[in-house]
Design an enzyme around this catalytic site. Structure first.
Site, PDB file in Angstrom:
ATOM      1  N   ASN A 184       0.805  -1.231   0.000  1.00 41.68           N
ATOM      2  CA  ASN A 184       0.000   0.000   0.000  1.00 41.68           C
ATOM      3  C   ASN A 184       0.837   1.279   0.000  1.00 41.68           C
ATOM      4  O   ASN A 184       0.447   2.269  -0.594  1.00 41.68           O
ATOM      5  CB  ASN A 184      -1.009  -0.015   1.154  1.00 41.68           C
ATOM      6  CG  ASN A 184      -0.363  -0.129   2.501  1.00 41.68           C
ATOM      7  OD1 ASN A 184       0.779  -0.581   2.632  1.00 41.68           O
ATOM      8  ND2 ASN A 184      -1.068   0.276   3.529  1.00 41.68           N
ATOM      9  N   GLU A 214       4.349  -5.091  11.878  1.00 40.00           N
ATOM     10  CA  GLU A 214       3.386  -4.007  11.623  1.00 40.00           C
ATOM     11  C   GLU A 214       2.239  -4.624  10.839  1.00 40.00           C
ATOM     12  O   GLU A 214       2.345  -4.829   9.629  1.00 40.00           O
ATOM     13  CB  GLU A 214       4.053  -2.881  10.819  1.00 40.00           C
ATOM     14  CG  GLU A 214       5.161  -2.160  11.558  1.00 40.00           C
ATOM     15  CD  GLU A 214       4.661  -1.317  12.711  1.00 40.00           C
ATOM     16  OE1 GLU A 214       3.461  -0.994  12.755  1.00 40.00           O
ATOM     17  OE2 GLU A 214       5.474  -0.999  13.600  1.00 40.00           O
ATOM     18  N   CYS A 238      -3.587   0.602   6.818  1.00 39.90           N
ATOM     19  CA  CYS A 238      -3.724  -0.318   7.955  1.00 39.90           C
ATOM     20  C   CYS A 238      -4.444   0.288   9.152  1.00 39.90           C
ATOM     21  O   CYS A 238      -5.138  -0.398   9.881  1.00 39.90           O
ATOM     22  CB  CYS A 238      -2.343  -0.810   8.369  1.00 39.90           C
ATOM     23  SG  CYS A 238      -1.206   0.547   8.677  1.00 39.90           S
ATOM     24  N   GLU A 298       7.602   1.246  14.954  1.00 41.82           N
ATOM     25  CA  GLU A 298       8.398   1.942  13.943  1.00 41.82           C
ATOM     26  C   GLU A 298       8.321   3.435  14.248  1.00 41.82           C
ATOM     27  O   GLU A 298       7.361   3.899  14.879  1.00 41.82           O
ATOM     28  CB  GLU A 298       7.858   1.655  12.536  1.00 41.82           C
ATOM     29  CG  GLU A 298       8.246   0.258  12.073  1.00 41.82           C
ATOM     30  CD  GLU A 298       8.011  -0.003  10.591  1.00 41.82           C
ATOM     31  OE1 GLU A 298       7.016   0.499  10.050  1.00 41.82           O
ATOM     32  OE2 GLU A 298       8.824  -0.739  10.006  1.00 41.82           O
TER      33      GLU A 298
HETATM   34  P1  NAD Z   1       0.788  -9.797   2.993  1.00 40.39           P
HETATM   35  O1  NAD Z   1       0.899 -10.301   4.380  1.00 40.39           O
HETATM   36  O2  NAD Z   1       0.034 -10.586   2.005  1.00 40.39           O
HETATM   37  O3  NAD Z   1       2.237  -9.597   2.343  1.00 40.39           O
HETATM   38  C1  NAD Z   1       3.214  -8.764   2.949  1.00 40.39           C
HETATM   39  C2  NAD Z   1       4.587  -9.195   2.497  1.00 40.39           C
HETATM   40  O4  NAD Z   1       4.881 -10.488   2.998  1.00 40.39           O
HETATM   41  C3  NAD Z   1       4.763  -9.291   0.979  1.00 40.39           C
HETATM   42  O5  NAD Z   1       6.028  -8.764   0.666  1.00 40.39           O
HETATM   43  C4  NAD Z   1       4.715 -10.782   0.726  1.00 40.39           C
HETATM   44  O6  NAD Z   1       5.409 -11.186  -0.421  1.00 40.39           O
HETATM   45  C5  NAD Z   1       5.385 -11.317   1.972  1.00 40.39           C
HETATM   46  N1  NAD Z   1       5.051 -12.689   2.350  1.00 40.39           N
HETATM   47  C6  NAD Z   1       3.949 -13.403   2.027  1.00 40.39           C
HETATM   48  N2  NAD Z   1       4.002 -14.617   2.622  1.00 40.39           N
HETATM   49  C7  NAD Z   1       5.145 -14.662   3.342  1.00 40.39           C
HETATM   50  C8  NAD Z   1       5.745 -15.621   4.195  1.00 40.39           C
HETATM   51  N3  NAD Z   1       5.177 -16.795   4.435  1.00 40.39           N
HETATM   52  N4  NAD Z   1       6.928 -15.321   4.785  1.00 40.39           N
HETATM   53  C9  NAD Z   1       7.513 -14.124   4.580  1.00 40.39           C
HETATM   54  N5  NAD Z   1       6.994 -13.172   3.779  1.00 40.39           N
HETATM   55  C10 NAD Z   1       5.816 -13.426   3.173  1.00 40.39           C
HETATM   56  O7  NAD Z   1       0.207  -8.324   3.125  1.00 40.39           O
HETATM   57  P2  NAD Z   1      -0.218  -7.337   1.947  1.00 40.39           P
HETATM   58  O8  NAD Z   1      -1.469  -7.873   1.325  1.00 40.39           O
HETATM   59  O9  NAD Z   1       0.969  -7.062   1.096  1.00 40.39           O
HETATM   60  O10 NAD Z   1      -0.540  -5.993   2.728  1.00 40.39           O
HETATM   61  C11 NAD Z   1      -1.781  -5.687   3.293  1.00 40.39           C
HETATM   62  C12 NAD Z   1      -1.739  -5.919   4.793  1.00 40.39           C
HETATM   63  O11 NAD Z   1      -0.662  -5.172   5.355  1.00 40.39           O
HETATM   64  C13 NAD Z   1      -2.981  -5.451   5.516  1.00 40.39           C
HETATM   65  O12 NAD Z   1      -3.362  -6.413   6.463  1.00 40.39           O
HETATM   66  C14 NAD Z   1      -2.531  -4.182   6.221  1.00 40.39           C
HETATM   67  O13 NAD Z   1      -3.269  -3.865   7.366  1.00 40.39           O
HETATM   68  C15 NAD Z   1      -1.105  -4.486   6.522  1.00 40.39           C
HETATM   69  N6  NAD Z   1      -0.319  -3.257   6.710  1.00 40.39           N
HETATM   70  C16 NAD Z   1       0.086  -2.923   7.974  1.00 40.39           C
HETATM   71  C17 NAD Z   1       0.803  -1.748   8.189  1.00 40.39           C
HETATM   72  C18 NAD Z   1       1.251  -1.343   9.566  1.00 40.39           C
HETATM   73  O14 NAD Z   1       2.130  -0.493   9.669  1.00 40.39           O
HETATM   74  N7  NAD Z   1       0.687  -1.881  10.637  1.00 40.39           N
HETATM   75  C19 NAD Z   1       1.124  -0.938   7.104  1.00 40.39           C
HETATM   76  C20 NAD Z   1       0.711  -1.311   5.836  1.00 40.39           C
HETATM   77  C21 NAD Z   1      -0.010  -2.484   5.653  1.00 40.39           C
END
Ligand code: NAD
Length: 487
Positions: A151, A248, A282, A461
């Site tokens: 995002n 996060e 998020c 962070e």
């Molecule tokens: P996601 O969990 O699908 O993927 C995040 C990252 O993890 C990607 O780079 C992906 O390739 C990697 N990944 C996937 N499976 C993995 C594994 N088994 N081991 C290690 N890495 C792996 O999340 P998304 O769809 O990219 O992002 C959306 C989510 O992120 C939402 O839930 C949102 O709330 C959260 N988010 C949180 C924050 C925060 O600061 N709290 C900020 C932005 C987004």
């Protein structure tokens, strides 16, 4: 037309993989492939570790003020290239140019600048113990890994590299496979600014490459941004080598609007916290609890402003303020939640459908959607949707709404709107959430620590404490007297 193919960025340069495996990246606003990226195979992964070891040796030996100067050069380059980088973010994420132009690059640069400033200020301690004494050193961890969501791709890369590099670590960063280009541009900027080769490597790929980072024995810490479910897998995998973790994760955050609130301001916050970045933030306040006495006024204004002020369309058009969702899959997921909302009895106040704007007819757009008459047990009220779907609920009693707001396993953010200063603090102190706002919503300056309570995260962070999360304390006892020994 052929599209560019980007390689992994290792040891200060692009490195071709050996497997030849690539993946395609689409522009969410057009459904067109805009470029391909090489997957980090085991050849690239090994090179990433080897160069990070060498980079770490050079970088960690540098005086912190020298590291700071180099990072500040990178900050200047980021700001100089704001428009170019913002355009990359628009094409990769589908978010409006209006936002990316003034938020994404700048908030990333701010964080690197903040930690560059703090780097030389980190000091150890010294204490006498009798005639002997000890002192402590704040030492970097070594090679850290960053794994990003899609995002805020460049911002996330900056938020992780800023403190990691300022503290003297090397970082191997894996951006989301949906949005891989911003991190490469950041790597080029770091290199140009004088960050030694290997200190910031970018590896590309999906879950498998992420998994490798989480179990590699050469990596000391993983800072992850993504979904709660993925976060749990990362923590479990990192436990195998007892890595430090920062998580996060997602949220389902409440916004409480009391009867004495400035209703227009509260509507602004609710709209920002649900429709900015087309709802893919998020900390979004996706559960809006409104006091019964101002409920009608609130939803009337919310409906009018949502229907009149939101302009969906080609995200590059500066007049557009509402973009496309990241992917077809995600679009379907969000539409599925809307269907559940309707089936479970919520009232659709506005939206609830896919959009086909004239200027971007093939994009993954979902109309800004507001459900009213929501109840706490509905799926749309309980689960993170990560799209432009707001649920409005009614409350009458302060204690009761606090209990309802906290009744979730998530705890990323919370907000309260009231003119009663005592109530504002009383209520917010009881919110089980790590990032809270009073009469405001969404701002996240570099100086303010951010992170989740409960299953929304581990660690923080930004803010001063984050620098500590990228160092380890070494205690050194100095004997000034003879050793007393029974042997
Ligand atoms: P996601 O969990 O699908 O993927 C995040 C990252 O993890 C990607 O780079 C992906 O390739 C990697 N990944 C996937 N499976 C993995 C594994 N088994 N081991 C290690 N890495 C792996 O999340 P998304 O769809 O990219 O992002 C959306 C989510 O992120 C939402 O839930 C949102 O709330 C959260 N988010 C949180 C924050 C925060 O600061 N709290 C900020 C932005 C987004």
């Amino acid at each position: 037309m052929t599209t560019p193919v980007y390689q992994n960025f290792i040891n200060g340069d692009f490195l071709k993989n050996q497997s030849g495996e690539t993946f395609a990246v689409k522009n969410p606003a057009t459904d067109e492939v805009i470029y391909h990226v090489e997957v980090a195979d085991s050849f690239v992964q090994n090179a990433a570790i080897e160069s990070a070891k060498q980079g770490f040796a050079v970088w960690s030996a540098m005086a912190p003020i020298e590291r700071s100067r180099i990072l500040l050069k990178a900050v200047a380059l980021l700001r100089e290239r704001n428009d170019l980088l913002a355009k990359i973010e628009v094409l990769d994420t589908g978010k409006p140019w209006q936002e990316a132009e003034c938020v994404d690059v700048q908030t990333g640069a701010d964080v690197i600048e903040y930690f560059a400033g703090l780097a030389p200020a980190q000091v150890g301690q010294q204490q006498m113990v009798g005639e002997d004494f000890f002192y402590t050193r704040k030492e970097p961890l070594g090679i850290c890994a960053g794994i990003g969501a899609w995002n805020y791709p460049l911002q996330i890369a900056c938020w992780k590299s800023g403190p990691a590099l300022a503290a003297g670590n090397a970082l191997i960063f894996k951006p989301s496979e949906e949005t891989p280009l911003g991190a490469i541009k950041l790597a080029e900027i770091f290199t140009e600014a004088g960050v030694p080769a290997g200190v910031f490597n970018v590896v590309q790929g999906a879950a498998e490459v992420g998994q490798w980072l989480t179990h590699s024995p050469d990596i000391e810490k993983v800072s992850f941004t993504g979904e709660v479910g993925t976060g749990k897998k990362v923590v479990a995998s990192a436990a195998g080598t007892l890595k430090d973790v920062t998580m996060e994760l997602g949220g389902k955050s409440p916004l409480l609007v009391f009867e004495d609130a400035d209703i227009s301001q509260a509507v602004s916050a609710a709209m920002l916290g649900n429709f900015y970045t087309q709802g893919e933030i998020c900390t979004n306040c996706t559960r809006i609890y409104v006091h019964k006495s101002v409920y009608q006024q609130f939803i009337d204004e919310l409906k009018t402003r949502t229907e009149q002020n939101i302009v969906a369309g080609d995200p590059l058009d500066p007049s557009v303020n509402f973009g496309a969702l990241i992917s077809k899959n995600h679009h379907n997921l969000v539409m599925g939640y809307i269907e559940k909302g309707i089936n479970e009895g919520a009232t659709l106040l506005t939206g609830g459908k896919a959009l086909r704007p004239e200027s971007a007819p093939n994009g993954y757009f979902v109309a800004p959607t507001v459900f009213t008459d929501c109840t706490d047990d509905m799926t749309i009220v309980k689960e993170e949707i990560f799209g432009p779907v707001m649920s409005v609920l009614v409350f009458e009693d302060e204690d009761d709404v606090i209990r309802r707001a906290n009744d979730t396993h998530l705890g990323l953010a919370a907000g309260v709107f009231t003119k009663d200063i005592k109530r504002a603090h009383r209520v917010i102190h009881q919110m089980q959430a790590g990032i809270c706002w009073i009469n405001s919503y969404g701002n996240s300056p570099a100086e303010m620590p951010v992170g989740g309570y409960k299953q929304s995260g581990i660690g923080r962070e930004n803010g001063i404490e984050t620098l500590d999360h990228y160092t380890q304390t070494k205690s050194i006892y100095v004997g000034m007297t003879d050793i007393e020994s029974p042997f």
